[in-house]
Design an enzyme around this catalytic site. Structure first.
Site, PDB file in Angstrom:
ATOM      1  N   ASP A 117      -4.112   2.156  -5.152  1.00 38.56           N
ATOM      2  CA  ASP A 117      -2.925   2.355  -4.411  1.00 38.56           C
ATOM      3  C   ASP A 117      -2.426   1.172  -3.425  1.00 38.56           C
ATOM      4  O   ASP A 117      -1.219   1.086  -2.720  1.00 38.56           O
ATOM      5  CB  ASP A 117      -2.603   3.503  -3.697  1.00 38.56           C
ATOM      6  CG  ASP A 117      -3.161   3.407  -2.125  1.00 38.56           C
ATOM      7  OD1 ASP A 117      -4.154   2.622  -1.932  1.00 38.56           O
ATOM      8  OD2 ASP A 117      -2.563   3.940  -1.460  1.00 38.56           O
ATOM      9  N   GLU A 118      -3.199  -0.049  -3.653  1.00 39.09           N
ATOM     10  CA  GLU A 118      -2.893  -1.241  -2.953  1.00 39.09           C
ATOM     11  C   GLU A 118      -3.346  -2.454  -3.780  1.00 39.09           C
ATOM     12  O   GLU A 118      -4.038  -2.517  -4.496  1.00 39.09           O
ATOM     13  CB  GLU A 118      -3.408  -0.855  -1.638  1.00 39.09           C
ATOM     14  CG  GLU A 118      -4.973  -1.244  -1.576  1.00 39.09           C
ATOM     15  CD  GLU A 118      -5.507  -0.867  -0.319  1.00 39.09           C
ATOM     16  OE1 GLU A 118      -5.598  -1.896   0.578  1.00 39.09           O
ATOM     17  OE2 GLU A 118      -5.879   0.299   0.088  1.00 39.09           O
ATOM     18  N   ASP A 162       0.677  -1.212   0.139  1.00 35.23           N
ATOM     19  CA  ASP A 162      -0.196  -0.120  -0.003  1.00 35.23           C
ATOM     20  C   ASP A 162       0.777   1.286  -0.080  1.00 35.23           C
ATOM     21  O   ASP A 162       1.700   1.451   0.973  1.00 35.23           O
ATOM     22  CB  ASP A 162      -0.812   0.038   1.115  1.00 35.23           C
ATOM     23  CG  ASP A 162      -1.907   1.192   1.409  1.00 35.23           C
ATOM     24  OD1 ASP A 162      -3.025   0.929   1.258  1.00 35.23           O
ATOM     25  OD2 ASP A 162      -1.511   2.301   1.510  1.00 35.23           O
TER      26      ASP A 162
HETATM   27  N1  DCP Z   1      -8.289   8.848  -0.731  1.00 36.15           N
HETATM   28  C1  DCP Z   1      -9.417   9.556  -0.860  1.00 36.15           C
HETATM   29  N2  DCP Z   1     -10.195   9.876   0.000  1.00 36.15           N
HETATM   30  C2  DCP Z   1     -10.238   9.083   1.250  1.00 36.15           C
HETATM   31  C3  DCP Z   1      -9.271   8.325   1.435  1.00 36.15           C
HETATM   32  C4  DCP Z   1      -8.282   8.217   0.339  1.00 36.15           C
HETATM   33  O1  DCP Z   1      -9.591  10.197  -1.976  1.00 36.15           O
HETATM   34  N3  DCP Z   1     -11.396   9.107   2.120  1.00 36.15           N
HETATM   35  C5  DCP Z   1      -7.428   8.570  -1.844  1.00 36.15           C
HETATM   36  C6  DCP Z   1      -6.355   9.672  -1.653  1.00 36.15           C
HETATM   37  C7  DCP Z   1      -5.219   8.562  -1.038  1.00 36.15           C
HETATM   38  C8  DCP Z   1      -5.353   7.203  -1.853  1.00 36.15           C
HETATM   39  O2  DCP Z   1      -6.653   7.332  -2.045  1.00 36.15           O
HETATM   40  O3  DCP Z   1      -3.764   9.150  -1.434  1.00 36.15           O
HETATM   41  C9  DCP Z   1      -5.041   6.029  -1.055  1.00 36.15           C
HETATM   42  O4  DCP Z   1      -5.693   6.068  -0.044  1.00 36.15           O
HETATM   43  P1  DCP Z   1      -5.112   5.283   1.593  1.00 36.15           P
HETATM   44  O5  DCP Z   1      -6.059   5.148   2.617  1.00 36.15           O
HETATM   45  O6  DCP Z   1      -4.258   4.243   1.433  1.00 36.15           O
HETATM   46  O7  DCP Z   1      -4.223   6.707   2.265  1.00 36.15           O
HETATM   47  P2  DCP Z   1      -2.877   7.164   1.597  1.00 36.15           P
HETATM   48  O8  DCP Z   1      -2.042   6.486   0.504  1.00 36.15           O
HETATM   49  O9  DCP Z   1      -3.108   8.686   1.449  1.00 36.15           O
HETATM   50  O10 DCP Z   1      -1.991   7.231   2.993  1.00 36.15           O
HETATM   51  P3  DCP Z   1      -1.508   6.186   4.031  1.00 36.15           P
HETATM   52  O11 DCP Z   1      -0.144   6.256   3.920  1.00 36.15           O
HETATM   53  O12 DCP Z   1      -2.301   6.063   5.297  1.00 36.15           O
HETATM   54  O13 DCP Z   1      -1.883   4.881   3.047  1.00 36.15           O
HETATM   55 CA    CA Z   2      -1.863   3.928   0.871  1.00 38.34          CA
HETATM   56 CA    CA Z   3      -5.006   2.357   0.239  1.00 35.80          CA
END
Ligand code: DCP
Ligand code: CA
Ligand code: CA
Length: 422
Positions: free
Chosen positions: A119-120, A26
């Site tokens: 992203d995962e 992820d």
């Molecule tokens: N995303 C979004 N709205 C949300 C959650 C996520 O648009 N409520 C989008 C933005 C993130 C991407 O999806 O960059 C991936 O979500 P993640 O929950 O995996 O969060 P991140 O990758 O940003 O951070 P982390 O390092 O906690 O995984």
């Molecule tokens: Ca992520």
């Molecule tokens: Ca994710």
């Protein structure tokens, strides 16, 4: 126990081991990290990706998170917490490109790659040692290659099943690499907060807290019959998950090119009310299938076959991919009204979605109305999954399905149980 030392682990993960080796990967602060790649001067600054003035935060990099900023927070709040932050609207096409490169890289190591979102992904590394060496080292190598080739930080969890691998990838974010050796699944999960278990949302969490369950270990100690009594089949599943058990295979989704559904009328029809409600019902069905495969579509097609078998199709391509019923209802009806060239009776109608891509998470970067509609769609999908397709029927499809009225009571019941179950 979680460990960063590959050597401990590999003793238990040799070529002849009967268990699986699954990695979950992820990206860290995905959208923000991509933005930092595009503009390296952003590194070290608080970066917040999110939509217009009324929008919410999609994500924030780890610098911004120190100010208390997180996904789904109103942007206004984020600006108040961190006025010096760099606020960016976001570039979905770019995120999709990164996501495709990520999946291609994973595909070099195993045919069993299951993307969960942009992203995962899970990758099943069982049986890859002859080609690439010990799976845990392969997972390390993938993490390094993602850093070098995509210039992105990815957190990795390695375990014997998807559930534990996913929890493990979240264990030491950002840049984590957590391995849960075979046999240690329950012990790894036990001290973690119960909401760390995928599937334990706010509503279930509240119900569990009411029963004194705080950690996954607490949950594992609740007698299974009690869980079954409180939560039905889901209770039993929950009991397995609390023990770190998850038999689900890593299931690569076949690339779906299009999703469509047609309806042939028993007798040829010209009544616009019936025709349009048929279109709505068909659209609902294709959108439900679209969402169940975590896809979004850009092109929508309406197929019209007249009583004499003459067939027309008309399509429209949206500015960006979407998965929301309401948007496609409007497009389908307008295509139909424009495309129906003759007043003849119709024999068949069809609705198709194509130009499909894995869904990006957050539509409210562009439009505030969409998340609410998507939430409604997802709730309806869940109710239909549990209680059958006809459990809830949109008013607009009543003439398509004349017996729908008799389902009204079922739908009320379904909605109220949905509310209880969260
Ligand atoms: N995303 C979004 N709205 C949300 C959650 C996520 O648009 N409520 C989008 C933005 C993130 C991407 O999806 O960059 C991936 O979500 P993640 O929950 O995996 O969060 P991140 O990758 O940003 O951070 P982390 O390092 O906690 O995984
Ligand atoms: Ca992520
Ligand atoms: Ca994710």
């Amino acid at each position: 126990m979680p460990s960063n030392k590959c050597s401990d682990i590999m003793r238990g993960m040799g070529p002849r081991a009967p268990h699986r080796t699954i990695a979950h990967l992820d990206f860290d602060a995905f959208f923000a990290a991509v933005e930092e790649n595009c503009d390296p001067s952003l590194r070290g600054k608080p970066v917040i990706v999110g939509g217009g003035e009324r929008g919410v935060v999609a994500t924030a990099n780890y610098v911004a998170r120190r100010y208390g900023i997180h996904s789904a927070m109103p942007l206004r709040t984020a600006r108040r917490l961190c006025p010096q932050g760099v606020f960016i609207t976001g570039h979905f096409e770019l995120y999709r490109e990164y996501s495709q490169r990520f999946r291609a890289l994973l595909g070099e190591y195993s045919p069993l790659v299951e993307p969960l979102s942009l992203d995962e992904a899970y990758v099943d590394l069982t049986g890859t040692e002859l080609l690439f060496g010990p799976p845990v080292e392969t997972a390390r190598l993938i993490q390094r290659r993602v850093a070098e080739e995509l210039k992105l930080s990815v957190s990795v969890g390695v375990a014997t099943n998807k559930l534990v691998a996913k929890v493990a990838s979240d264990y030491q974010k950002p840049g984590g690499f957590t391995v849960v050796p075979p046999g240690q699944e329950a012990a790894f999960l036990a001290p973690l907060a119960v909401e760390k278990l995928p599937g334990v949302g706010p509503h279930l969490l509240e119900q569990l807290r009411d029963r004194g369950v705080v950690t996954v270990g607490d949950l594992a100690r609740v007698p299974v019959p009690l869980l079954r009594l409180s939560f039905g089949e889901w209770g039993e599943l929950l009991a397995h998950r609390a023990r770190g058990e998850d038999p689900c295979p890593v299931a690569p989704r076949e690339e779906v090119k299009s999703i469509s559904k047609e309806h042939t009328f028993e007798e040829d029809i010209s009544d616009p009310g019936v025709l349009e409600s048929t279109l709505i019902a068909l659209t609902e069905e294709v959108c439900r299938r679209l969402r169940s495969q975590r896809l979004e579509a850009r092109t929508v097609t309406v197929k019209i076959r007249y009583a004499d078998f003459v067939t027309h199709t008309c399509s429209r391509t949206l500015p960006r991919p979407l998965d929301v019923d309401e948007v496609f209802f409007a497009e389908v009806l307008s295509l139909f009204r424009q495309g129906r060239r003759r007043r003849y009776r119709l024999r068949l109608l069809g609705v198709g979605l194509s130009n499909l891509t894995p869904r990006a998470w957050q539509d409210d970067l562009f439009d505030q109305r969409l998340p609410l509609l998507r939430e409604l769609d997802l709730k309806l999908d869940t109710i239909r999954e549990r209680f059958g397709k006809k459990a809830v029927v949109r008013g607009a499809t009543f003439s398509y399905n004349p017996s729908a009225v008799s389902y009204t009571r079922t739908s009320e019941r379904a909605v109220s149980s949905q509310v209880r179950l969260g």
